[in-house]
Design a protein around this motif. Structure first.
Motif, PDB file in Angstrom:
ATOM      1  N   VAL A   1      31.767  22.133  44.815  1.00 33.46           N
ATOM      2  CA  VAL A   1      31.260  23.486  45.034  1.00 33.46           C
ATOM      3  C   VAL A   1      31.881  24.453  44.028  1.00 33.46           C
ATOM      4  O   VAL A   1      33.095  24.443  43.804  1.00 33.46           O
ATOM      5  CB  VAL A   1      31.574  23.956  46.472  1.00 33.46           C
ATOM      6  CG1 VAL A   1      31.147  25.399  46.681  1.00 33.46           C
ATOM      7  CG2 VAL A   1      30.909  23.045  47.482  1.00 33.46           C
ATOM      8  N   ASP A   2      31.055  25.285  43.432  1.00 29.85           N
ATOM      9  CA  ASP A   2      31.527  26.348  42.545  1.00 29.85           C
ATOM     10  C   ASP A   2      31.898  27.541  43.424  1.00 29.85           C
ATOM     11  O   ASP A   2      31.041  28.312  43.860  1.00 29.85           O
ATOM     12  CB  ASP A   2      30.439  26.722  41.547  1.00 29.85           C
ATOM     13  CG  ASP A   2      30.854  27.846  40.627  1.00 29.85           C
ATOM     14  OD1 ASP A   2      32.065  28.122  40.499  1.00 29.85           O
ATOM     15  OD2 ASP A   2      29.947  28.468  40.028  1.00 29.85           O
ATOM     16  N   PHE A   3      33.183  27.658  43.729  1.00 27.10           N
ATOM     17  CA  PHE A   3      33.644  28.681  44.670  1.00 27.10           C
ATOM     18  C   PHE A   3      33.243  30.090  44.255  1.00 27.10           C
ATOM     19  O   PHE A   3      32.911  30.913  45.095  1.00 27.10           O
ATOM     20  CB  PHE A   3      35.159  28.611  44.852  1.00 27.10           C
ATOM     21  CG  PHE A   3      35.601  27.466  45.701  1.00 27.10           C
ATOM     22  CD1 PHE A   3      35.261  27.394  47.034  1.00 27.10           C
ATOM     23  CD2 PHE A   3      36.372  26.448  45.169  1.00 27.10           C
ATOM     24  CE1 PHE A   3      35.661  26.342  47.825  1.00 27.10           C
ATOM     25  CE2 PHE A   3      36.780  25.380  45.951  1.00 27.10           C
ATOM     26  CZ  PHE A   3      36.423  25.337  47.281  1.00 27.10           C
ATOM     27  N   ALA A   4      33.274  30.379  42.965  1.00 27.35           N
ATOM     28  CA  ALA A   4      32.943  31.730  42.506  1.00 27.35           C
ATOM     29  C   ALA A   4      31.516  32.116  42.880  1.00 27.35           C
ATOM     30  O   ALA A   4      31.249  33.254  43.260  1.00 27.35           O
ATOM     31  CB  ALA A   4      33.148  31.823  41.001  1.00 27.35           C
ATOM     32  N   SER A   5      30.581  31.164  42.826  1.00 30.83           N
ATOM     33  CA  SER A   5      29.194  31.513  43.105  1.00 30.83           C
ATOM     34  C   SER A   5      28.863  31.519  44.602  1.00 30.83           C
ATOM     35  O   SER A   5      27.955  32.222  45.022  1.00 30.83           O
ATOM     36  CB  SER A   5      28.241  30.568  42.363  1.00 30.83           C
ATOM     37  OG  SER A   5      28.411  29.246  42.819  1.00 30.83           O
ATOM     38  N   VAL A   6      29.579  30.760  45.417  1.00 32.84           N
ATOM     39  CA  VAL A   6      29.276  30.742  46.856  1.00 32.84           C
ATOM     40  C   VAL A   6      30.145  31.709  47.655  1.00 32.84           C
ATOM     41  O   VAL A   6      29.881  31.951  48.821  1.00 32.84           O
ATOM     42  CB  VAL A   6      29.398  29.322  47.461  1.00 32.84           C
ATOM     43  CG1 VAL A   6      28.439  28.378  46.793  1.00 32.84           C
ATOM     44  CG2 VAL A   6      30.807  28.806  47.413  1.00 32.84           C
ATOM     45  N   ARG A   7      31.144  32.253  47.046  1.00 36.42           N
ATOM     46  CA  ARG A   7      32.054  33.160  47.750  1.00 36.42           C
ATOM     47  C   ARG A   7      31.314  34.355  48.362  1.00 36.42           C
ATOM     48  O   ARG A   7      31.676  34.844  49.425  1.00 36.42           O
ATOM     49  CB  ARG A   7      33.132  33.644  46.785  1.00 36.42           C
ATOM     50  CG  ARG A   7      34.142  34.585  47.422  1.00 36.42           C
ATOM     51  CD  ARG A   7      35.342  34.765  46.573  1.00 36.42           C
ATOM     52  NE  ARG A   7      36.100  33.515  46.709  1.00 36.42           N
ATOM     53  CZ  ARG A   7      36.942  33.050  45.809  1.00 36.42           C
ATOM     54  NH1 ARG A   7      37.155  33.701  44.705  1.00 36.42           N
ATOM     55  NH2 ARG A   7      37.582  31.923  46.001  1.00 36.42           N
ATOM     56  N   GLU A   8      30.251  34.795  47.726  1.00 41.08           N
ATOM     57  CA  GLU A   8      29.489  35.954  48.209  1.00 41.08           C
ATOM     58  C   GLU A   8      28.655  35.638  49.452  1.00 41.08           C
ATOM     59  O   GLU A   8      28.364  36.520  50.243  1.00 41.08           O
ATOM     60  CB  GLU A   8      28.572  36.473  47.102  1.00 41.08           C
ATOM     61  CG  GLU A   8      29.287  36.928  45.857  1.00 41.08           C
ATOM     62  CD  GLU A   8      30.184  38.129  46.107  1.00 41.08           C
ATOM     63  OE1 GLU A   8      29.781  39.034  46.866  1.00 41.08           O
ATOM     64  OE2 GLU A   8      31.297  38.143  45.546  1.00 41.08           O
ATOM     65  N   VAL A   9      28.257  34.377  49.643  1.00 43.80           N
ATOM     66  CA  VAL A   9      27.358  34.044  50.749  1.00 43.80           C
ATOM     67  C   VAL A   9      28.009  33.185  51.836  1.00 43.80           C
ATOM     68  O   VAL A   9      27.507  33.129  52.951  1.00 43.80           O
ATOM     69  CB  VAL A   9      26.081  33.338  50.234  1.00 43.80           C
ATOM     70  CG1 VAL A   9      25.249  34.289  49.397  1.00 43.80           C
ATOM     71  CG2 VAL A   9      26.417  32.086  49.467  1.00 43.80           C
ATOM     72  N   ALA A  10      29.105  32.520  51.531  1.00 48.24           N
ATOM     73  CA  ALA A  10      29.768  31.656  52.524  1.00 48.24           C
ATOM     74  C   ALA A  10      30.835  32.451  53.268  1.00 48.24           C
ATOM     75  O   ALA A  10      31.590  33.210  52.666  1.00 48.24           O
ATOM     76  CB  ALA A  10      30.401  30.461  51.833  1.00 48.24           C
ATOM     77  N   SER A  11      30.897  32.264  54.581  1.00 48.72           N
ATOM     78  CA  SER A  11      31.911  32.985  55.359  1.00 48.72           C
ATOM     79  C   SER A  11      33.259  32.282  55.320  1.00 48.72           C
ATOM     80  O   SER A  11      34.293  32.892  55.565  1.00 48.72           O
ATOM     81  CB  SER A  11      31.455  33.150  56.810  1.00 48.72           C
ATOM     82  OG  SER A  11      31.266  31.887  57.412  1.00 48.72           O
ATOM     83  N   ALA A  12      33.263  30.973  55.001  1.00 48.04           N
ATOM     84  CA  ALA A  12      34.506  30.217  54.893  1.00 48.04           C
ATOM     85  C   ALA A  12      34.301  29.059  53.919  1.00 48.04           C
ATOM     86  O   ALA A  12      33.195  28.541  53.781  1.00 48.04           O
ATOM     87  CB  ALA A  12      34.923  29.682  56.256  1.00 48.04           C
ATOM     88  N   LEU A  13      35.379  28.671  53.242  1.00 46.92           N
ATOM     89  CA  LEU A  13      35.328  27.591  52.268  1.00 46.92           C
ATOM     90  C   LEU A  13      36.488  26.632  52.517  1.00 46.92           C
ATOM     91  O   LEU A  13      37.596  27.065  52.812  1.00 46.92           O
ATOM     92  CB  LEU A  13      35.451  28.136  50.843  1.00 46.92           C
ATOM     93  CG  LEU A  13      34.441  29.184  50.407  1.00 46.92           C
ATOM     94  CD1 LEU A  13      34.878  29.823  49.091  1.00 46.92           C
ATOM     95  CD2 LEU A  13      33.081  28.552  50.239  1.00 46.92           C
ATOM     96  N   THR A  14      36.247  25.334  52.393  1.00 44.39           N
ATOM     97  CA  THR A  14      37.339  24.376  52.487  1.00 44.39           C
ATOM     98  C   THR A  14      37.908  24.150  51.094  1.00 44.39           C
ATOM     99  O   THR A  14      37.160  24.088  50.116  1.00 44.39           O
ATOM    100  CB  THR A  14      36.875  23.022  53.050  1.00 44.39           C
ATOM    101  OG1 THR A  14      35.874  22.476  52.205  1.00 44.39           O
ATOM    102  CG2 THR A  14      36.344  23.160  54.460  1.00 44.39           C
ATOM    103  N   PRO A  15      39.219  24.021  50.979  1.00 42.09           N
ATOM    104  CA  PRO A  15      39.807  23.768  49.667  1.00 42.09           C
ATOM    105  C   PRO A  15      39.620  22.313  49.254  1.00 42.09           C
ATOM    106  O   PRO A  15      39.498  21.434  50.092  1.00 42.09           O
ATOM    107  CB  PRO A  15      41.286  24.079  49.880  1.00 42.09           C
ATOM    108  CG  PRO A  15      41.518  23.793  51.326  1.00 42.09           C
ATOM    109  CD  PRO A  15      40.240  24.153  52.023  1.00 42.09           C
TER     110      PRO A  15
END
Length: 65
Positions: free
Chosen positions: A18-32
């Protein structure tokens, strides 16, 4: 967003799919990645092994306390 895939870069570092920079705006949480779902997988596998052992000797969970 649950990132379970890993990729090794030429420099030796490990990154997720996952490209964190691009999904950061739409995802409420991300796994490292690394270190996200791996530890959870290990804990759940251990839990299932213990439950299987309890079933094998006919001990119900919670009765050992």
């Amino acid at each position: 967003m649950i990132d379970v895939g890993i990729n090794a870069l030429p420099g030796g570092s490990i990154v997720g799919d996952v490209d964190f920079a691009s999904v950061r705006e739409v995802a409420s949480a991300l796994t490292p990645t690394p270190g996200g779902v791996g530890p959870l997988t290990n804990v759940l596998l251990l839990k299932q092994c213990v439950q299987a052992a309890w079933q094998e000797v006919e001990i119900l969970p919670g009765t050992l306390l």
